[in-house]
Write an enzyme that holds these catalytic residues in place. Structure first.
Site, PDB file in Angstrom:
ATOM      1  N   ASP A   1       0.860  -1.188   0.000  1.00 45.55           N
ATOM      2  CA  ASP A   1       0.000   0.000   0.000  1.00 45.55           C
ATOM      3  C   ASP A   1       0.894   1.235   0.000  1.00 45.55           C
ATOM      4  OD1 ASP A   1      -2.228   1.562   0.045  1.00 45.55           O
ATOM      5  OD2 ASP A   1      -2.723   1.200   2.146  1.00 45.55           O
TER       6      ASP A   1
ATOM      7  N   GLU B   1      -6.379   4.613  -9.675  1.00 48.87           N
ATOM      8  CA  GLU B   1      -7.696   5.170  -9.346  1.00 48.87           C
ATOM      9  C   GLU B   1      -8.184   6.179 -10.383  1.00 48.87           C
ATOM     10  OE1 GLU B   1      -9.985   6.134  -5.237  1.00 48.87           O
ATOM     11  OE2 GLU B   1      -7.948   5.382  -5.333  1.00 48.87           O
TER      12      GLU B   1
ATOM     13  N   LYS C   1      -9.441   1.436  -9.982  1.00 50.17           N
ATOM     14  CA  LYS C   1     -10.076   1.680  -8.684  1.00 50.17           C
ATOM     15  C   LYS C   1     -11.233   2.664  -8.831  1.00 50.17           C
ATOM     16  CE  LYS C   1      -7.616   1.843  -4.889  1.00 50.17           C
ATOM     17  NZ  LYS C   1      -6.593   2.249  -3.870  1.00 50.17           N
TER      18      LYS C   1
ATOM     19  N   THR D   1     -13.105   0.448  -4.176  1.00 48.62           N
ATOM     20  CA  THR D   1     -12.451   0.936  -2.969  1.00 48.62           C
ATOM     21  C   THR D   1     -13.424   1.738  -2.108  1.00 48.62           C
ATOM     22  OG1 THR D   1     -10.477   2.118  -2.210  1.00 48.62           O
ATOM     23  CG2 THR D   1     -11.631   3.038  -4.128  1.00 48.62           C
TER      24      THR D   1
ATOM     25  N   PHE E   1     -12.155  -1.206   3.965  1.00 45.16           N
ATOM     26  CA  PHE E   1     -11.222  -0.354   4.696  1.00 45.16           C
ATOM     27  C   PHE E   1     -11.332  -0.623   6.198  1.00 45.16           C
ATOM     28  CE2 PHE E   1      -9.794   3.413   1.894  1.00 45.16           C
ATOM     29  CZ  PHE E   1      -9.580   2.574   0.819  1.00 45.16           C
TER      30      PHE E   1
END
Length: 330
Positions: A29, A108, A144, A168, A190
């Site tokens: 990440d 993303e 994403k 996400t 998350f």
């Protein structure tokens, strides 16, 4: 692997990270190439916040400069050149990351389009084209999208075109079920941000197995495995190593360099916590989520609705900061 939950996993492994890699795909990440090379994850994930941090690091100025130079040479208006430069920064970092890892990188789309299915689809297609122009196949990309209703519908369209999607900012089971119905390749619950919300609203101490973020991801995992749903689950946004170890057995876990280092230093044996064998024993019922039900259930969950809105705002803010940085150069 025929282990059941709470079975010891690789007690002879040198450290917990090595043990975790035996049965869970580890994803970095970060957009820091040195960290990615050091911990040797299979995949990597980026987002506007990570790209902003990397783009302001002197080590990566050549990637930013290259994006600006290419955009300046395009026959576009100044505003459109800025947008082109922004996309090229993401592509440049994605391409560089793919030279280090064997698997996939998540890139993303603009968070401002989280409630616009058409624009999200268009931007996703454009990102894929930019990568393909560099001989990078779409099989190595995950697009994403925020787990809004519109983002999930964009994923449904893109998946039919074999453009793989990572949904996400996901905080609830209804979001996860809708994503699976759309045949999304992957979702990113998350974990840490769920814990943040609970600590802010009712401060207390949680043991790892009591952690509300861990409990939420376990519920999603059990539902998916109970009904053999093919969408992959990638736990994300961790606050401590205990959360990660409590989710041992999840399909993928995306972990920050700091926590990867923690796991690499810890040597206690770990145990498998999640398995399809255990999920199949649970008395769960399948659900269907349409738009009205999705919006109602999301609205009824103050944590999920708060964190989804906050996440979009934060990504938009970091995108605007990155735009400001690029605008000064263009």
């Amino acid at each position: 692997m025929s282990l059941t939950t709470d079975s010891a996993v690789c007690p002879t492994c040198a450290n917990q990270l090595e043990a975790l890699k035996k049965f869970t795909t580890i994803v970095a990440d970060t957009s820091d190439f040195a960290a990615i090379a050091a911990f040797k994850p299979t995949d990597a994930t980026t987002n506007p916040s990570l790209i902003l941090a990397a783009a302001t690091d002197p080590k990566y100025q050549d990637l930013v400069d290259s994006a600006v130079k290419t955009a300046q040479g395009l026959p576009l208006s100044k505003r459109n050149r800025l947008q082109a430069a922004l996309e090229l920064v993401f592509v440049n970092f994605g391409e560089a990351i793919l030279k280090i890892i064997p698997g996939r990188v998540s890139v993303e789309v603009d968070a401002k389009d989280s409630f616009d299915t058409r624009k999200s689809v268009e931007k996703a297609r454009r990102l894929v084209r930019l990568f393909e122009e560099r001989k990078i196949s779409k099989e190595r990309l995950l697009i994403k999208l925020a787990s809004t209703w519109e983002g999930i519908q964009a994923a449904k369209i893109l998946e039919k075109e074999n453009i793989r999607c990572n949904l996400t900012l996901l905080f609830s089971l209804p979001q996860a079920i809708a994503a699976a119905q759309a045949h999304a390749t992957l979702i990113s619950p998350f974990v840490g941000r769920i814990l943040d919300w609970h600590l802010k609203n009712a401060p207390q101490t949680f043991l790892p197995h009591e952690d509300p973020g861990v409990i939420s991801l376990k519920a999603i995992f059990n539902y998916y495995k109970k009904f053999s749903l093919p969408t992959e689950i990638m736990g994300a946004s961790f606050r401590n190593a205990g959360q990660i170890l409590e989710l041992a057995g999840c399909d993928l876990l995306t972990i920050s360099p700091a926590l990867l280092e923690t796991l690499q230093k810890q040597t206690d044996p770990i145990s498998l916590k999640l398995s399809q064998a255990d999920a199949l024993k649970l008395p769960l019922k399948p659900q269907k989520i349409n738009e009205k039900k999705f919006r109602y259930l999301l609205n009824a969950d103050p944590m999920a609705s708060d964190k989804l809105a906050e996440g979009i705002r934060r990504f938009v803010l970091d995108l605007e900061k990155l735009e400001t940085l690029l605008k000064a150069r263009i």
